[in-house]
Design an enzyme around this catalytic site. Structure first.
Site, mmCIF file in Angstrom:
data_model
loop_
_atom_site.group_PDB
_atom_site.id
_atom_site.type_symbol
_atom_site.label_atom_id
_atom_site.label_comp_id
_atom_site.label_asym_id
_atom_site.label_seq_id
_atom_site.Cartn_x
_atom_site.Cartn_y
_atom_site.Cartn_z
ATOM 1 N N GLU A 154 0.838 -1.214 0.000
ATOM 2 C CA GLU A 154 0.000 0.000 0.000
ATOM 3 C C GLU A 154 0.867 1.258 0.000
ATOM 4 O O GLU A 154 0.639 2.183 0.778
ATOM 5 C CB GLU A 154 -0.927 -0.012 1.216
ATOM 6 C CG GLU A 154 -1.738 -1.287 1.346
ATOM 7 C CD GLU A 154 -2.537 -1.385 2.633
ATOM 8 O OE1 GLU A 154 -2.238 -0.631 3.580
ATOM 9 O OE2 GLU A 154 -3.450 -2.214 2.703
ATOM 10 N N CYS A 210 -10.517 0.127 8.081
ATOM 11 C CA CYS A 210 -10.041 1.441 8.518
ATOM 12 C C CYS A 210 -10.689 2.589 7.743
ATOM 13 O O CYS A 210 -10.916 3.669 8.292
ATOM 14 C CB CYS A 210 -8.520 1.521 8.393
ATOM 15 S SG CYS A 210 -7.890 1.087 6.760
#
Length: 648
Positions: A324, A420
């Site tokens: 990521e 998240c």
């Protein structure tokens, strides 16, 4: 080179941030989104956190706190950082209460806070994973286990809830946790060295500092920032010492969590994008709060790395699904992109902190770009599905299925095991008022056009806005003090020609422009400032070093990036080209979930060739009319292709 030598200005912050309770949003665009979040998203996420929606990823996050508090029996379930979902939801609830007061919601939030308080250990420690599952391993795996990350998010929630409701129960809980962390980490007798594997606690500590005035919290945030990179082998040594792992993250990959060098030596944005921008946000807050030129210069270097070489047109950041992360300059693939929703949210945090130090239109431009594109694209228009990854090109049958593309989905899921992003987007949207203004002794700064009433220190200001669909904004200013002051209004950089009228009389606006802001000084007495401009369709071209976008163009109108979907243009988007001499026409979308949005019709060509895999036959072309919609609204009409960048 010092900040002054580089021509950059930086002043110590003068309490510039405006309290969100002073702002009431009344805007044709943002009010709809905020009402959606208040009416649909927050209750939906509350049910998710309480495992009340069948058929989706189980959360168990509230139950974890109940188990840790001794209120029920059971085992911990979820990610090691599951607590942070509850924290972000609570923060979103706090801000929601300023948008739409809801005594029943507040009561339920109070009940969750009571459970959190009971889950806190006598020494101040708060983390359900280690309290329930591995109490013997507390603080042994800073790299992977996110104790400090969860603490930071809960600190932010505590401050928000206190600022909005005046209730300090959660604030006291998190001050005790901050004190516990301060007793353990830092320099001095009895303390140990350490840094978080996922930056966030630094933001939380600074927010605690701003609301309590407790200098220890600022010093602790400063310690975590300045300790990073002093020992690049810290996580390696920690791993060898404990002899066990959680996720199997390579402790030698020091760029992943930005621990390869001190923050002053880091010149490029590298590693996990969310970790990076959370750290940069805290750095900028510290730089502004302490008047630290050196730290501000480090922030500026990293800002330029992102905004000038490593950011998507949509303000998405983090170009690879592998960890990521950021990669290298100009590596911005559209169909293998990551561009996590949380990363664009963190970029907004960073931009706002930079604005508080140095009101400069380049920071406001990126903040606006992220608000209108790379963040709200993470939520379905009905508020019940969410993207983690925000691609600029999707091809069903490849996206989500073929190796290398499996992280890129063509439809938003209802929830995630690692959830998240959804509650992060809630807290951002409901705290919009925090990002619209700053106020110093002499100047009131308006950073974004949005309809609202703002009860500021020097004046009450009513903003009427047709933005972002039309180019008219009106400020009515009622001064509260006798001393003249300056109203500085950000004019987005794409607006090249605009008209400014004060009480109906036109002024030479460009004479009042400085660093992207229109500075108007006077003694204000029910004065009206009106700004008018055209919202033309604009062609955007990428730097030719961005190999994926060579020969392509993208469309923007106002702050919106536009995209093309197969739903409107047929399944073979890759065969469609935008005409070089295109004529573009904006139109109101009248149907389905996109009703009320502005679309674009544009001239184009479609190429058709042989059915053979390779052929000497040259494709022939025909004129077509292409349709584009705002990027944030893609994926709401079923699974189909999507592209932002089109061949020209």
């Amino acid at each position: 080179m010092s900040v002054k030598e580089s021509g950059e200005e930086m002043d110590k912050k003068e309490n510039r941030q405006v309290n969100i309770r002073q702002i009431r949003i009344k805007d044709d665009f943002w009010s709809g989104l905020q009402n959606l979040v208040a009416d649909e998203v927050i209750p939906y996420q509350e049910k998710v956190l309480n495992d009340e929606i069948p058929g989706i990823e189980k959360s168990h996050a509230v139950a974890n706190f109940r188990i840790a508090a001794g209120l029920e029996k059971g085992e911990f379930y979820g990610m090691v950082f599951q607590d942070s979902d509850v924290a972000k939801w609570l923060e979103g609830v706090a801000y929601s209460l300023t948008v739409k007061p809801d005594p029943e919601l507040e009561k339920r939030a109070d009940e969750v806070i009571e459970i959190i308080e009971k889950a806190q250990q006598p020494d101040g420690y708060l983390n359900t994973y280690f309290t329930i599952k591995e109490p013997e391993h507390r603080w042994q795996n800073l790299q992977e286990c996110h104790e400090l990350y969860c603490a930071g998010h809960m600190m932010e929630a505590a401050v928000a809830y206190y600022e909005i409701t005046g209730k300090d129960r959660l604030l006291k809980v998190m001050c005790r946790m901050a004190d516990h962390i301060d007793r353990r980490f830092g320099e001095g007798e009895g303390k140990v060295s350490g840094i978080p594997g996922h930056q966030e606690v630094e933001i939380g500590l600074m927010r605690l500092y701003h609301v309590t005035g407790e200098e220890r919290y600022c010093k602790l945030a400063n310690y975590f920032i300045n300790e990073r990179g002093k020992n690049p082998h810290f996580f390696e040594e920690e791993s060898r010492k404990r002899g066990w792992t959680h996720f199997g993250i390579d402790p030698k990959d020091t760029k992943y969590n930005q621990s390869y060098a001190t923050v002053y030596e880091q010149k490029d944005a590298v590693g996990h994008a969310v970790r990076a921008v959370y750290m940069y946000t805290a750095m900028a807050d510290l730089a502004g709060s302490n008047g630290d030129d050196k730290l501000y210069e480090a922030c500026l270097m990293l800002w330029k790395s992102i905004a000038e070489r490593r950011m998507y047109l949509t303000a998405g950041i983090g170009s690879t699904g592998e960890l990521e992360a950021f990669t290298v300059d100009y590596d911005l693939p559209n169909d293998m992109v990551y561009a996590e929703t949380c990363a664009s949210i963190g970029l907004i945090f960073f931009a706002k902190q930079m604005l508080e130090i140095n009101p400069d239109g380049r920071f406001a431009d990126v903040m606006e770009r992220a608000f209108y594109n790379g963040t709200i694209s993470g939520m379905q228009l009905d508020g019940k599905r969410f993207f983690y990854v925000n691609p600029l090109e999707v091809n069903p049958g490849i996206s989500g299925e073929v190796p290398g593309y499996r992280h890129v989905l063509a439809q938003r899921p209802q929830w995630y095991a690692c959830a998240c992003c959804p509650p992060n987007l809630v807290r951002l949207l409901m705290s919009l008022g925090k990002y619209l203004w700053d106020e110093t002794e002499d100047v009131v700064y308006s950073h974004m056009f949005a309809g609202q009433t703002a009860e500021l220190g020097k004046a009450d200001i009513r903003v009427e806005s047709q933005y972002p669909w039309n180019g008219m904004v009106r400020y009515t200013v009622e001064q509260k003090t006798e001393k003249p002051f300056t109203l500085a209004i950000h004019i987005p950089s794409y607006i090249k020609e605009f008209t400014v009228l004060i009480n109906g009389k036109e002024i030479q606006a460009k004479d009042y422009m400085r660093k992207g802001y229109l500075y108007l000084e006077r003694t204000w007495n029910h004065d009206v400032v009106e700004i008018r401009f055209e919202l033309a369709v604009r062609k955007i071209y990428a730097n030719q070093k961005v190999r994926e976008d060579a020969g392509c163009t993208a469309l923007m109108r106002g702050p919106f990036v536009y995209c093309f979907e197969g739903k409107d243009n047929g399944p073979d988007l890759q065969s469609c080209h935008i005409a070089e001499d295109m004529k573009a026409e904006a139109f109101a979308i009248e149907e389905g979930m996109l009703k009320g949005l502005t679309g674009i019709h544009v001239d184009g060509w479609k190429y058709t060739g042989s059915d053979e895999l390779y052929s000497e036959e040259k494709p022939h072309k025909e004129k077509i009319r292409l349709t584009a919609i705002p990027y944030y609204a893609w994926g709401n009409r079923g699974e189909n292709k999507m592209r932002v960048w089109m061949l020209e």
